[in-house]
Design a protein around this motif. Structure first.
Motif, PDB file in Angstrom:
ATOM      1  N   LEU A  84       0.830  -1.202   0.000  1.00  0.00           N
ATOM      2  CA  LEU A  84       0.000   0.000   0.000  1.00  0.00           C
ATOM      3  C   LEU A  84       0.864   1.252   0.000  1.00  0.00           C
ATOM      4  N   ASN A  85       1.932   1.232   0.786  1.00  0.00           N
ATOM      5  CA  ASN A  85       2.771   2.422   0.933  1.00  0.00           C
ATOM      6  C   ASN A  85       4.193   2.162   0.432  1.00  0.00           C
ATOM      7  N   TYR A  86       4.285   1.690  -0.798  1.00  0.00           N
ATOM      8  CA  TYR A  86       5.604   1.414  -1.365  1.00  0.00           C
ATOM      9  C   TYR A  86       6.405   2.689  -1.559  1.00  0.00           C
ATOM     10  N   ASP A  87       5.704   3.834  -1.604  1.00  0.00           N
ATOM     11  CA  ASP A  87       6.371   5.126  -1.771  1.00  0.00           C
ATOM     12  C   ASP A  87       6.860   5.676  -0.434  1.00  0.00           C
ATOM     13  N   VAL A  88       7.022   4.807   0.544  1.00  0.00           N
ATOM     14  CA  VAL A  88       7.319   5.228   1.909  1.00  0.00           C
ATOM     15  C   VAL A  88       8.711   5.861   2.044  1.00  0.00           C
ATOM     16  N   GLU A  89       8.803   6.818   2.967  1.00  0.00           N
ATOM     17  CA  GLU A  89      10.077   7.405   3.381  1.00  0.00           C
ATOM     18  C   GLU A  89      10.248   7.145   4.869  1.00  0.00           C
ATOM     19  N   VAL A  90      11.461   6.825   5.296  1.00  0.00           N
ATOM     20  CA  VAL A  90      11.729   6.488   6.694  1.00  0.00           C
ATOM     21  C   VAL A  90      12.470   7.638   7.373  1.00  0.00           C
ATOM     22  N   PHE A  91      11.990   8.011   8.568  1.00  0.00           N
ATOM     23  CA  PHE A  91      12.578   9.097   9.335  1.00  0.00           C
ATOM     24  C   PHE A  91      12.755   8.669  10.788  1.00  0.00           C
ATOM     25  N   LYS A  92      13.518   9.482  11.525  1.00  0.00           N
ATOM     26  CA  LYS A  92      13.521   9.367  12.978  1.00  0.00           C
ATOM     27  C   LYS A  92      12.347  10.186  13.498  1.00  0.00           C
ATOM     28  N   PHE A  93      11.800   9.778  14.627  1.00  0.00           N
ATOM     29  CA  PHE A  93      10.640  10.452  15.199  1.00  0.00           C
ATOM     30  C   PHE A  93      10.902  11.944  15.415  1.00  0.00           C
ATOM     31  N   GLU A  94      12.118  12.292  15.760  1.00  0.00           N
ATOM     32  CA  GLU A  94      12.452  13.679  16.062  1.00  0.00           C
ATOM     33  C   GLU A  94      12.843  14.484  14.824  1.00  0.00           C
ATOM     34  N   ASP A  95      12.975  13.834  13.670  1.00  0.00           N
ATOM     35  CA  ASP A  95      13.404  14.534  12.460  1.00  0.00           C
ATOM     36  C   ASP A  95      12.362  15.554  11.992  1.00  0.00           C
ATOM     37  N   THR A  96      12.831  16.576  11.320  1.00  0.00           N
ATOM     38  CA  THR A  96      11.940  17.539  10.691  1.00  0.00           C
ATOM     39  C   THR A  96      11.553  17.026   9.310  1.00  0.00           C
ATOM     40  N   ILE A  97      10.272  16.876   9.078  1.00  0.00           N
ATOM     41  CA  ILE A  97       9.768  16.357   7.804  1.00  0.00           C
ATOM     42  C   ILE A  97       9.369  17.522   6.907  1.00  0.00           C
ATOM     43  N   GLN A  98       9.675  17.408   5.621  1.00  0.00           N
ATOM     44  CA  GLN A  98       9.304  18.438   4.672  1.00  0.00           C
ATOM     45  C   GLN A  98       7.852  18.238   4.214  1.00  0.00           C
ATOM     46  N   TRP A  99       7.068  19.310   4.253  1.00  0.00           N
ATOM     47  CA  TRP A  99       5.655  19.260   3.867  1.00  0.00           C
ATOM     48  C   TRP A  99       5.386  20.270   2.754  1.00  0.00           C
ATOM     49  N   LYS A 100       4.540  19.870   1.814  1.00  0.00           N
ATOM     50  CA  LYS A 100       4.055  20.801   0.810  1.00  0.00           C
ATOM     51  C   LYS A 100       2.819  21.513   1.375  1.00  0.00           C
ATOM     52  N   PRO A 101       2.419  22.648   0.807  1.00  0.00           N
ATOM     53  CA  PRO A 101       1.221  23.344   1.306  1.00  0.00           C
ATOM     54  C   PRO A 101      -0.009  22.431   1.277  1.00  0.00           C
ATOM     55  N   ASN A 102      -0.739  22.366   2.399  1.00  0.00           N
ATOM     56  CA  ASN A 102      -1.970  21.579   2.537  1.00  0.00           C
ATOM     57  C   ASN A 102      -1.761  20.075   2.346  1.00  0.00           C
ATOM     58  N   GLU A 103      -0.521  19.625   2.458  1.00  0.00           N
ATOM     59  CA  GLU A 103      -0.238  18.203   2.253  1.00  0.00           C
ATOM     60  C   GLU A 103      -0.644  17.367   3.460  1.00  0.00           C
ATOM     61  N   GLN A 104      -1.039  16.128   3.195  1.00  0.00           N
ATOM     62  CA  GLN A 104      -1.302  15.139   4.228  1.00  0.00           C
ATOM     63  C   GLN A 104      -0.386  13.945   4.009  1.00  0.00           C
ATOM     64  N   LYS A 105       0.015  13.307   5.097  1.00  0.00           N
ATOM     65  CA  LYS A 105       0.852  12.118   5.012  1.00  0.00           C
ATOM     66  C   LYS A 105       0.285  11.041   5.937  1.00  0.00           C
ATOM     67  N   PHE A 106       0.382   9.796   5.478  1.00  0.00           N
ATOM     68  CA  PHE A 106       0.062   8.671   6.361  1.00  0.00           C
ATOM     69  C   PHE A 106       1.358   8.290   7.067  1.00  0.00           C
ATOM     70  N   ILE A 107       1.368   8.397   8.406  1.00  0.00           N
ATOM     71  CA  ILE A 107       2.586   8.154   9.183  1.00  0.00           C
ATOM     72  C   ILE A 107       2.328   7.061  10.210  1.00  0.00           C
ATOM     73  N   LYS A 108       3.250   6.129  10.316  1.00  0.00           N
ATOM     74  CA  LYS A 108       3.127   5.010  11.245  1.00  0.00           C
ATOM     75  C   LYS A 108       4.520   4.606  11.722  1.00  0.00           C
ATOM     76  N   PRO A 109       4.604   3.815  12.790  1.00  0.00           N
ATOM     77  CA  PRO A 109       5.905   3.316  13.232  1.00  0.00           C
ATOM     78  C   PRO A 109       6.543   2.450  12.159  1.00  0.00           C
ATOM     79  N   TYR A 110       7.847   2.505  12.085  1.00  0.00           N
ATOM     80  CA  TYR A 110       8.567   1.721  11.082  1.00  0.00           C
ATOM     81  C   TYR A 110       8.798   0.284  11.533  1.00  0.00           C
ATOM     82  N   LYS A 111       9.110   0.094  12.811  1.00  0.00           N
ATOM     83  CA  LYS A 111       9.464  -1.235  13.293  1.00  0.00           C
ATOM     84  C   LYS A 111       8.532  -1.725  14.387  1.00  0.00           C
ATOM     85  N   ASP A 112       8.414  -0.953  15.472  1.00  0.00           N
ATOM     86  CA  ASP A 112       7.580  -1.362  16.603  1.00  0.00           C
ATOM     87  C   ASP A 112       6.169  -0.827  16.389  1.00  0.00           C
ATOM     88  N   ALA A 113       5.319  -1.660  15.807  1.00  0.00           N
ATOM     89  CA  ALA A 113       4.013  -1.208  15.330  1.00  0.00           C
ATOM     90  C   ALA A 113       3.096  -0.685  16.430  1.00  0.00           C
TER      91      ALA A 113
END
Length: 258
Positions: free
Chosen positions: A92-121
């Motif tokens: 479903l989310n093959y376009d996934v990007e992996v970050f650290k929880f504390e990282d600053t994520i880049q967002w486009k105007p009015n963008e939404q992202k589906f975010i979930k834990p990477y390892k510990d669900a």
């Protein structure tokens, strides 16, 4: 085989049904309670044919008991970076990007992202976030952590939200689907008591492509792009649902690993 099952699971109202299954099927089991101080687990019985079922913590601690067989399947190939190399765009989310929880994520105007834990669900529930909601969630979680597993270095994954019609969970043992239930219908999708043959056929194809472990859980969903894999979970900590035949699942596990 001996089942070592955590008894103090309160987040899953269906968890205690596993004990009814043990009694009815005359299968050996032991109960164990875990708390924040628990650092190792053992069984009273003198045996190594042990299978654990409970929280993520139980599954993680059980890995230290390497003489247990099958013990726990926690970790290893359950990581997205491993199984995504096989399932590719069937995810479903093959376009996934992996970050650290504390990282600053880049967002486009009015963008939404589906975010979930990477390892510990289980460290938080994955869902769709806006930039503001995600920033607030991170700040609040770091200030008031609900679990020691959630901290600044915890890995999370983000992807573009997809339209999902219905979702199902499948328990896979020895390459065979031994249980399958729907757990969510979205919008005006008509309820079905059993997972559709198209969904089952899709899952069987995915199993032929790659088996994450000898036993694992696969969540699948129907989207406007067809059936997709939502995620792969560790069977030792996969929660039940009201419409799951727990007796059949436990019987299949006992037969296969005994």
């Amino acid at each position: 085989m001996l089942f070592l099952v955590q008894s103090n699971i309160y987040s899953d109202p269906d968890h205690d049904r596993i004990f009814d299954a043990f009694h009815d099927l005359n299968i050996a089991y032991e109960k164990i309670e875990l708390n924040s101080e628990t650092q190792e687990i053992t069984v009273k019985a003198d045996r190594s044919d042990v299978f654990v079922y409970g929280s993520v913590k139980l599954a993680r601690l059980a890995k230290a008991n390497t003489h247990w067989n099958p013990g726990s399947f926690y970790g290893g190939n359950h990581q997205y970076k491993i199984y995504s190399a096989y399932y590719k765009d069937n995810l479903l989310n093959y376009d996934v990007e992996v970050f650290k929880f504390e990282d600053t994520i880049q967002w486009k105007p009015n963008e939404q992202k589906f975010i979930k834990p990477y390892k510990d669900a289980k460290i938080f529930t994955g869902k769709v976030f806006t930039e503001t909601k995600w920033t607030d969630f991170v700040a609040n979680s770091l200030e008031n952590p609900r679990t020691p597993l959630l901290h600044g270095e915890s890995l999370i994954q983000a992807s573009i939200p997809k339209e999902i019609y219905k979702e199902a969970r499948l328990w896979i043992v020895g390459g065979q689907i031994v249980a399958a239930v729907y757990y969510k219908f979205n919008g005006d999708v008509v309820f079905e008591a059993e997972v559709s043959s198209e969904g089952i056929d899709f899952a069987k194809k995915m199993i032929q492509i790659y088996e994450v472990a000898e036993a694992f859980v696969m969540d699948i969903c129907l989207t406007n792009y067809g059936w997709k894999i939502v995620e792969i979970n560790c069977i030792n900590s996969a929660g039940f649902y009201p419409n799951l035949n727990v007796h059949s699942l436990i019987k299949a596990l006992d037969i296969y690993f005994s």
